[in-house]
Scaffold this motif. Sequence first.
Motif, PDB file in Angstrom:
ATOM      1  N   ASP A 119      40.616  29.888  51.705  1.00 44.68           N
ATOM      2  CA  ASP A 119      39.522  29.178  51.054  1.00 44.68           C
ATOM      3  C   ASP A 119      38.700  30.137  50.200  1.00 44.68           C
ATOM      4  N   GLY A 120      38.439  29.740  48.958  1.00 40.81           N
ATOM      5  CA  GLY A 120      37.595  30.526  48.071  1.00 40.81           C
ATOM      6  C   GLY A 120      38.262  31.744  47.473  1.00 40.81           C
ATOM      7  N   PHE A 121      39.589  31.831  47.570  1.00 45.21           N
ATOM      8  CA  PHE A 121      40.293  33.007  47.066  1.00 45.21           C
ATOM      9  C   PHE A 121      41.331  32.618  46.020  1.00 45.21           C
ATOM     10  N   ALA A 122      40.926  31.817  45.057  1.00 43.94           N
ATOM     11  CA  ALA A 122      41.873  31.359  44.043  1.00 43.94           C
ATOM     12  C   ALA A 122      42.319  32.493  43.130  1.00 43.94           C
ATOM     13  N   MET A 123      41.413  33.435  42.861  1.00 41.42           N
ATOM     14  CA  MET A 123      41.686  34.549  41.942  1.00 41.42           C
ATOM     15  C   MET A 123      42.254  34.053  40.615  1.00 41.42           C
ATOM     16  N   ASP A 124      41.709  32.925  40.147  1.00 44.22           N
ATOM     17  CA  ASP A 124      42.182  32.380  38.877  1.00 44.22           C
ATOM     18  C   ASP A 124      41.562  33.092  37.676  1.00 44.22           C
ATOM     19  N   ASN A 125      40.790  34.158  37.950  1.00 38.58           N
ATOM     20  CA  ASN A 125      40.255  35.005  36.883  1.00 38.58           C
ATOM     21  C   ASN A 125      41.203  36.141  36.528  1.00 38.58           C
TER      22      ASN A 125
END
Length: 279
Positions: free
Chosen positions: A198-204
Amino acid sequence: MLRALALLPLLWAGTAVAATPVFDVHVHLHDGEKSLLAYEAEVEAAGIELAGLGAMWFGGPHQALQGELDEMRAGNDSVIALAAKHPEVVPIATVHPYDGQAALDELARVAAAGVAVLKIHAHTQRFDVSDPRVEALVRRAGELGMVVLTDNANILPGDSEKLFNLVARVPETKFILAHIGGLNFRFWNVLALVRTADGFAMDNLYFDISGPVLLAADSPIEAEFVWTLRNVGIDHVLLGSDYPQMWLDDTVDALEKLDLTDEEKAKIRAGNAHRLFGR
């Protein structure tokens, strides 16, 4: 002359190299407009339609070292002026993280002039990615709407691991990691697991595949390289040549050899860069 002759088979065969436009996110212009014109002539000779390029003046250990502020400003101004004259150019500026407030001030100055990409290079600029001054710089870059392009050839101890932690700590800033970890590209498959948290998409996080794609194509590691690209997310993979060290036609040809779909290749060639840079 030999280089031109080597390109003739590509032109005669009507190869898929020129199938769709290409956006090269990683171009070093050591001699400004002279280098740009030489690069574009080579791209045209290869039959490639150029959609755009990310151009940087910085490219060697003798440049952009700590404290060389006048040289940095002059180099940054040169790519700003080049982009004003050549709309296909996305200008890439640089500062040194250890210059503290002076680096932050220069960052704000180039952002105000329309620069949307910051290039930093731990190996040639001789800084530690885990230094708090690096985090402060890239955090400010994100606040200014800038993308951070940084080397990830994995030639420094802990390169990929330190960059992973930096990207995770600064989720508001978009990063492009050049060379996708070199031959340590396998490390980045961890993203497939990380993104289950959760909260670790790292889509940056984005990657340019300059260098390793040349080794992967038609090699024993090709399937694993393709597997890695899909695990990091095809929408986050960009094409870069690292010109003049490596050539765009060779890079595009290597991409074409990979066992990817046409849609995936089109995203990597230009679609993802257009979306990232808003062009």
